[in-house]
Design a protein around this motif. Structure first.
Motif: not given
Ligand code: KG4
Ligand code: ZN
Length: 326
Positions: A111, A115, A136-137, A163, A167, A180, A184, A259, A262-263, A290-291
């Motif tokens: 995974h 990314h 990521s998270g 992340g 969160d 997240g 943002d 993910g 994306a910030n 993101t995923d």
């Protein structure tokens, strides 16, 4: 070459068709956020069940949107880890069954490598050698990409992922799950000087740590009952600023992924810093950070093109590290 990508590692049921290892022909993402929201995080058993219900319709939609029929599919790429073991198992079982029925090769994809390969959409390849920051998270990894599919882990978080810190603070602020994106948006209206927060880990090493800044943000929030909107927006802005400082300050990463890539604050800071240093920087479009399964398909296509194949005995691994059988 048309590759079907399947991604079910967490709470997105996703399928995508990628042509020639580079062009996204469809990219379907069925988010389960509404199911997990009320629990404040992903409930693994609910995630697996929902993947089971949604995956085949999502795959069919991906094929339909791409205008590709099964005889035109050349291979299947599926996330094999890291992630929730039950959720991964649903994607793996589907990939194997479909590969068997249609007589196709399939390949398991890490995974995190997926990314990274969101940066290869359009070209099909990553620039190498490169420094990559995957945020990521669940992960905050600094990785040396030596050659195609060859990685050395340079640093990682010692506690929370970036992340995860976003969160948890967002949840305490009442911003829901996942926090997240909401953090943002809120931070864009806030003053980052409102709440002084420590920049995490400035000791010069390559590891990260985000639990200290998370606790500082939670304390600042607890010390302010009935906080006005300006305070909340300021806290969101302050937290993102120090997290971006910590991520951008030491490494001169040129590939950003995961993910949290994306910030908006992190994207801007890394681009500014890279421009200052004259280093080219690659950041996927926010919706591919993101995923999603397009990144899995692009990564899998690159592996399939090298002649890599996995066998029916391939299992899923919840803590699969990047670079190990990846
Ligand atoms: O890669 P990803 O979709 O799932 C994992 O593999 O973990 O990353 C999810 C993480 C969550 O912590 C989410 O809050 C965060 O990425 N995230 C963001 C933004 N979009 C997603 N964090 C900050 N700003 C965003 N715009
Ligand atoms: Zn992810």
């Amino acid at each position: 070459m048309q590759v079907l990508g399947i991604e079910t590692s967490c709470d997105e049921t996703a399928a995508a068709v990628v042509a020639d290892g580079a062009r996204v022909r469809s990219n379907i993402i069925a988010s389960q956020a509404a199911i997990h929201e009320r629990y404040g995080g992903v409930v693994p058993e609910l995630a697996s069940r929902r993947h089971l219900e949604r995956l085949l319709p999502v795959i069919n939609l991906a094929l339909t949107e791409a205008r590709v029929s099964w005889p035109e599919v050349d291979g299947i790429a599926v996330t094999r880890g890291p992630g929730l073991v039950g959720a991964l198992a649903v994607g793996m079982a589907a990939a194997k069954s479909l590969a068997f029925v249609h007589g196709l090769p399939f390949v398991g994809v890490n995974h995190l490598e997926g990314h990274l390969f969101a940066n290869a959409i359009g070209t099909g390849a990553l620039p190498v050698p490169a420094l990559a920051l995957i945020v990521s998270g669940a992960h905050t990894d600094l990785v040396l990409v030596e050659a195609p599919h060859q990685y050395t882990m340079l640093g990682r978080t010692r506690d929370d992922a970036a992340g995860e810190a976003f969160d948890k603070v967002a949840r305490a602020m009442g911003l829901g799950y996942p926090g997240g994106p909401a953090l943002d948006r809120l931070g864009q209206t806030g003053d980052a000087a409102t709440v002084p927060l420590p920049v995490p880990m400035q000791d010069g090493g390559l590891d990260f740590s985000f639990s200290g800044v998370k606790t500082a943000a939670l304390r600042a929030l607890a010390a302010r009952p009935d906080p006005p909107q300006a305070f909340l927006a300021g806290l969101a802005a302050s937290l993102q600023r120090v997290v971006a400082d910590a991520l951008v300050g030491r490494p001169q990463a040129i590939l950003l992924a995961g993910g949290v890539a994306a910030n908006s604050v992190l994207r801007r800071r890394l681009r500014d810093e890279a421009a200052r240093l004259g280093v080219p920087v690659h950041i996927p479009p926010a919706e591919l950070c993101t995923d999603n399964a397009a990144m899995i398909a692009v990564c899998g296509a690159s592996r399939l093109a090298r002649g890599e194949r996995d066998g029916w005995a391939l299992g899923v691994t919840s803590d699969l590290p990047l670079g190990q059988g990846a």
